[in-house]
Enzyme design. Sequence first.
Site, PDB file in Angstrom:
ATOM      1  N   CYS A 204      70.625  23.759  39.818  1.00 18.51           N
ATOM      2  CA  CYS A 204      70.969  23.782  41.242  1.00 18.51           C
ATOM      3  C   CYS A 204      72.174  24.678  41.455  1.00 18.51           C
ATOM      4  CB  CYS A 204      71.274  22.359  41.705  1.00 18.51           C
ATOM      5  SG  CYS A 204      71.807  22.228  43.410  1.00 18.51           S
TER       6      CYS A 204
ATOM      7  N   SER B 131      74.767  24.283  43.134  1.00 17.11           N
ATOM      8  CA  SER B 131      76.086  23.627  43.118  1.00 17.11           C
ATOM      9  C   SER B 131      76.751  23.759  41.752  1.00 17.11           C
ATOM     10  CB  SER B 131      75.951  22.141  43.459  1.00 17.11           C
ATOM     11  OG  SER B 131      75.254  21.991  44.654  1.00 17.11           O
TER      12      SER B 131
ATOM     13  N   HIS C 242      78.608  26.903  41.670  1.00 20.08           N
ATOM     14  CA  HIS C 242      79.889  26.840  42.381  1.00 20.08           C
ATOM     15  C   HIS C 242      80.966  26.236  41.484  1.00 20.08           C
ATOM     16  CE1 HIS C 242      78.070  28.295  45.931  1.00 20.08           C
ATOM     17  NE2 HIS C 242      77.343  27.229  46.150  1.00 20.08           N
TER      18      HIS C 242
ATOM     19  N   HIS D  76      72.816  18.376  37.386  1.00 20.98           N
ATOM     20  CA  HIS D  76      72.839  17.153  38.203  1.00 20.98           C
ATOM     21  C   HIS D  76      71.519  16.837  38.887  1.00 20.98           C
ATOM     22  CE1 HIS D  76      73.914  20.355  41.051  1.00 20.98           C
ATOM     23  NE2 HIS D  76      73.248  19.608  41.911  1.00 20.98           N
TER      24      HIS D  76
ATOM     25  N   CYS E 240      67.932  16.290  43.432  1.00 24.11           N
ATOM     26  CA  CYS E 240      68.961  16.872  44.305  1.00 24.11           C
ATOM     27  C   CYS E 240      68.330  17.806  45.336  1.00 24.11           C
ATOM     28  CB  CYS E 240      70.030  17.615  43.503  1.00 24.11           C
ATOM     29  SG  CYS E 240      71.237  18.456  44.559  1.00 24.11           S
TER      30      CYS E 240
HETATM   31 ZN   LIG Z   1      72.248  20.143  43.559  1.00 22.41          ZN
END
Ligand SMILES: [Zn+2]
Length: 376
Positions: free
Chosen positions: A40, A42, A45, A62, A169
């Site tokens: 993902c 994220s 990031h 995650h 997610c």
């Molecule tokens: Zn995610």
Amino acid sequence: MRMKAAVMHTPRQPLVIEDVELDAPHAGEVLVKMVASGVCHSDVHNYTGDLPVPPPPIVLGHEGGGIVQEVGPGVTRLKPGDKVVMTFLPSCGRCRWCHTGQPNLCDLGAGISTGKMLDGTNRMRRADGTPLNSWSFISTYAEYSVAPEASLVKVPEWTPLEKACLFGCGFTTGYGAVTNAIRMKPGETITIVGCGGLGLAAIQGAAASDAGKIIAVDVHEEKLEMAKKMGATHAVRNRHKVDEAVKEIMDITWGLGTDYSGDFVGFDQCNETIDLAFKAVRKGGTMLLVGVAPLMQQTMPVNPALMTLFQKTIKGLLFGSAQFQVDIPRYIDLMHAGKIDMDSMVTHEYKLTDINTCFANLLAGNKVARQVIRFP
Ligand SMILES: [Zn+2]
Ligand SMILES: [Zn+2]
């Protein structure tokens, strides 16, 4: 036990595949052998330092799926051999939010920024004894994961985890935004800004809701092609000129704008994508904030007077307002029936040793919908 995991030591430096010591599950925890993990944005990031919590050294990852190997004291819902989807937020089933149908807001979620497990301790250590932080309590870029029972959803044994891992997610965040949080009526219209993993899932959600017009917006032509495959009725290329993109959207909607819009990008581009989504939504319409803006950003480019005069609503959404113990099994049935297209969502499969390639692909922006790591 000892296992291989992808460890991030320093932001922007390649992750290192190394031997990691994993403790047995504590009370309320479960040992899971990983089968698949989604990659993902994220995580990227965190990798770039834009999301500075939890700090490295850390094992990221995650959204995942695996097989239960062992359960800790007090675990009652799961047993060895069960297949599970691992979610990036836990839900305790006991707090105010869990009791009011909002497990996505469960009080336990706040702990993900600490890098510790729910009891405040670490489960992973480097060979030299240095503790390793976990990400979202599940750290899926590893051969095994010790995860809270509260983060696991039991799924049927025939579930293809290399697809269903995305329900932990990204897919749920996008699909749920449209199908749970706004419940579009047939024929209503929506502008989806950003056609990555979240936006493409939202497009599928809008198509499943019989949306009249689904206007996909992205800076990359390749992403717009994917969007059309998922059910977008119109594609608008964002050439970093917001007003030009908005004019195209107005032309498509007879000058009205769409009933709904959403920013499915967030982070460093959010000033542009929020501006676009706010201008694209019609008078009295609702704009969704789905992509997460930088944590320290205090403002957004919205004209408050126009918000009042045009009576627009802006709605923040976390994890697609999903009730994961109900929604994820539902998505598995929809996928099984061919009503959710996960084959097109997963554009690439990799091994754990390819994790740095996965991150490079995400940073390039145009190459992938969703990448999945498969474990042998
Ligand atoms: Zn995610
Ligand atoms: Zn709760």
